[in-house]
Write a protein that holds these residues in place. Sequence first.
Motif, short mmCIF file in Angstrom:
data_model
loop_
_atom_site.label_atom_id
_atom_site.label_comp_id
_atom_site.label_asym_id
_atom_site.label_seq_id
_atom_site.Cartn_x
_atom_site.Cartn_y
_atom_site.Cartn_z
N ARG B 35 17.09 48.59 -27.12
CA ARG B 35 17.31 48.90 -28.54
C ARG B 35 18.73 48.54 -28.95
N LEU B 36 19.66 48.87 -28.10
CA LEU B 36 21.07 48.62 -28.40
C LEU B 36 21.33 47.13 -28.63
N GLU B 37 20.70 46.30 -27.79
CA GLU B 37 20.94 44.86 -27.90
C GLU B 37 20.39 44.30 -29.22
N ARG B 38 19.27 44.84 -29.69
CA ARG B 38 18.61 44.24 -30.84
C ARG B 38 18.97 44.90 -32.17
N GLU B 39 19.57 46.07 -32.08
CA GLU B 39 19.71 46.90 -33.27
C GLU B 39 20.42 46.19 -34.42
N GLY B 40 21.41 45.38 -34.10
CA GLY B 40 22.16 44.67 -35.14
C GLY B 40 21.24 43.79 -35.97
N ASP B 41 20.36 43.06 -35.29
CA ASP B 41 19.41 42.19 -35.99
C ASP B 41 18.50 42.99 -36.90
N TRP B 42 18.04 44.13 -36.37
CA TRP B 42 17.11 44.94 -37.18
C TRP B 42 17.78 45.44 -38.44
N THR B 43 18.98 45.96 -38.29
CA THR B 43 19.64 46.51 -39.49
C THR B 43 19.94 45.39 -40.48
N ARG B 44 20.28 44.21 -39.97
CA ARG B 44 20.54 43.10 -40.89
C ARG B 44 19.26 42.73 -41.64
N LEU B 45 18.15 42.63 -40.88
CA LEU B 45 16.87 42.33 -41.52
C LEU B 45 16.53 43.40 -42.55
N ASP B 46 16.74 44.65 -42.17
CA ASP B 46 16.46 45.77 -43.07
C ASP B 46 17.23 45.61 -44.38
N ALA B 47 18.51 45.25 -44.24
CA ALA B 47 19.34 45.11 -45.44
C ALA B 47 18.83 43.97 -46.32
N ILE B 48 18.49 42.84 -45.69
CA ILE B 48 17.99 41.69 -46.47
C ILE B 48 16.70 42.05 -47.19
N VAL B 49 15.79 42.68 -46.44
CA VAL B 49 14.49 43.03 -47.02
C VAL B 49 14.67 44.00 -48.17
#
Lengths: 319, 354
Positions: B35-49
């Motif tokens: 989770r730690l490794e991917r979390e940055g991508d998820w939050t970025r995607l979340d912000a874009i969406v």
Amino acid sequence: MAIALPFRKGRAPRTPLDHEDRRRRMVITPEGVPLPFLLASRGARAAALFLDLAMIVGAMIGMTLILMKVAEGVGLDVEGKNPAAHAMQALGVLWIVALFLFRNAWFLFFELGARGATPGKRITGIRVAARASGSSGARLTTEAVIARNLVRDIELFMPLVFFFSAWAEGSDTDLAGWAGLAWFLIFAFFPFFNRDRLRCGDLIAGTWVVEAPKRKLEQALSTGTAARGTSAETGAQYRFSDADLAVYGEMELQVLERVLRDSREEAMRDVAQTICRKIGWSAGSGDERAFLEAYYAQLRARLETGMRFGRRKANKHSS
Amino acid sequence: MASSALARTIGGWFTKAPQQAVAAEQAALRSDRFRLEREGDWTRLDAIVTRMESGRMRKLSDEDLLALPVLYRTAASSLSIARETSLDAALVAYLETLTQRAWFLVYGPRASLWSWFKRFLGGEWSAAVRGLGFDILVALALMVAGVAVGWLLVAANPEWYYALVSSGFADERVPGASREVLHGTLFGNQDQDGMSVFAAQLFSNNARVSILCFALGFAFGLPTMLLLIQNTALLGAMLWLYHGQGLLLDFIGWLSIHGTTELFAILLAGASGIHIGRAMAFPGNASVLDAAATAGRRAAQVMTGVVLMLIVAAILEGFARQLVDSTPSRLTVGGFMLVAWTGYFFAFRRGGKA
């Protein structure tokens, strides 16, 4: 051998906790990842429609009143045979066309947007999506959105207009009025008679209406100090043996997760007592959270290790 | 040791939860390190969406827009990994919603209402109409047959006239009416209020007929066919009536000024209905629902155009018919509209494939 009913094929067995199972549909994205979709409830859809209609009618009446005030203020007159009146009539025609298009454009504009939902749908938390063909998801197309909204006119508005005009005209068109009402009712109740709760427009367009949930990324429960077995409050060490952890499975882990996230005192006390009884511990009261977090983290570590080796324990009854 | 833990806890109250959800040195579980490794991508995607959903597309940088499909795929693969390796139910649920929201955007409608409308007028409409070729022929045949049936029935027995033509039309236009009365219905109506004619026309019988023709298509197209025949039989009966007083050409002129547009619209609506009905009756290899959906989408395109045509017809009837008061010029306008529509649908082939 049990007879498998064809229309129940592929449905997962229902757990007693799952109230939403009837509304859930699994759709496989083009990347091959199954995604669960929750069909919108019929109540939410009706509420969304009424909200939209209220907003549309409100906007129409408001705009018309404003324009009439403006026309009055400028001193224009619709009556008469002079060129100015003709010009006004032409403007009136344009206005009728604009209103006519406005109602349709309202639905189209919003459902084609990134949210796929009109303001009414947005408020009720639902949106339009392309219906899965087979089990794979498809792209929602512009044409589909247009189709489903065109049919709405025929399903709902036309028969209602038909009914009310016949009703207002009097008794000799009684039959037509009742036919209009019957028509309306058939289509209004159409979503009750198919599995995916499709309106006729959805059927034609290949769409369905699903819930559009939003969720925040929650804090991980397994990373606090308590999760490592040390209580921050009392300094007590919680280390559970393999036998202590072996009594529970994934379902209990998720119940425990929910209890910890809800963070209600009495629920945590109850659960802590139950676990203590089950594994024969006696933890002092007042430190339930640390105890439960420690148990959660260690149970999860154990179950996840098992998963990696292909051993899954669904619940406390499975071995 | 205890004080640093305390400081971390207090610090945690003031930072936003997701960002510090997993502190690196604390992640003991393998799934948490994932989770730690991917979390940055998820939050970025979340912000874009989130930004796209709120309609603030303009503020989105090109970089983010390009990253969307990639981030979506990352989230989708994270989801399937998380399902296999993590028992954090909240995390899986979060990824499910995030992937779903991004999926809607990545596989959402490509066109806004306006750009769709431009493409629609610029070739897609006519392409959709041409896609109905066979159904248009069927509908045309039915309409011609309807006119013939109406004419022949009334010619054989004038009583049929009252059965075919509803009381709304048969004010003074009934069998046995004098030539003057009939002539009066065709000419000299310049004083009529264009606007009220228009408003009446927009919600008239014909608009209803065309929408019904389309809508009843899903009953295998049979009601559509009946509607087409019934309504053109009405036309046939009226043609017979005016023919009886030698006013046939004048009547056709009177009718053609908006009638070419309107009858064309009804023809297309009928063809759309038949198209859907045919797809459902003979779905071929697809399931009935899929066949209906495919046909429905093409027919809906045609129907959008039909609505526009009905508006044009209403404007023509409300104004042009009042202003143009001689048969030759009426025939010219009507004929011109017919040629224009036909040319637009069948000769205008820029872009767009059905």
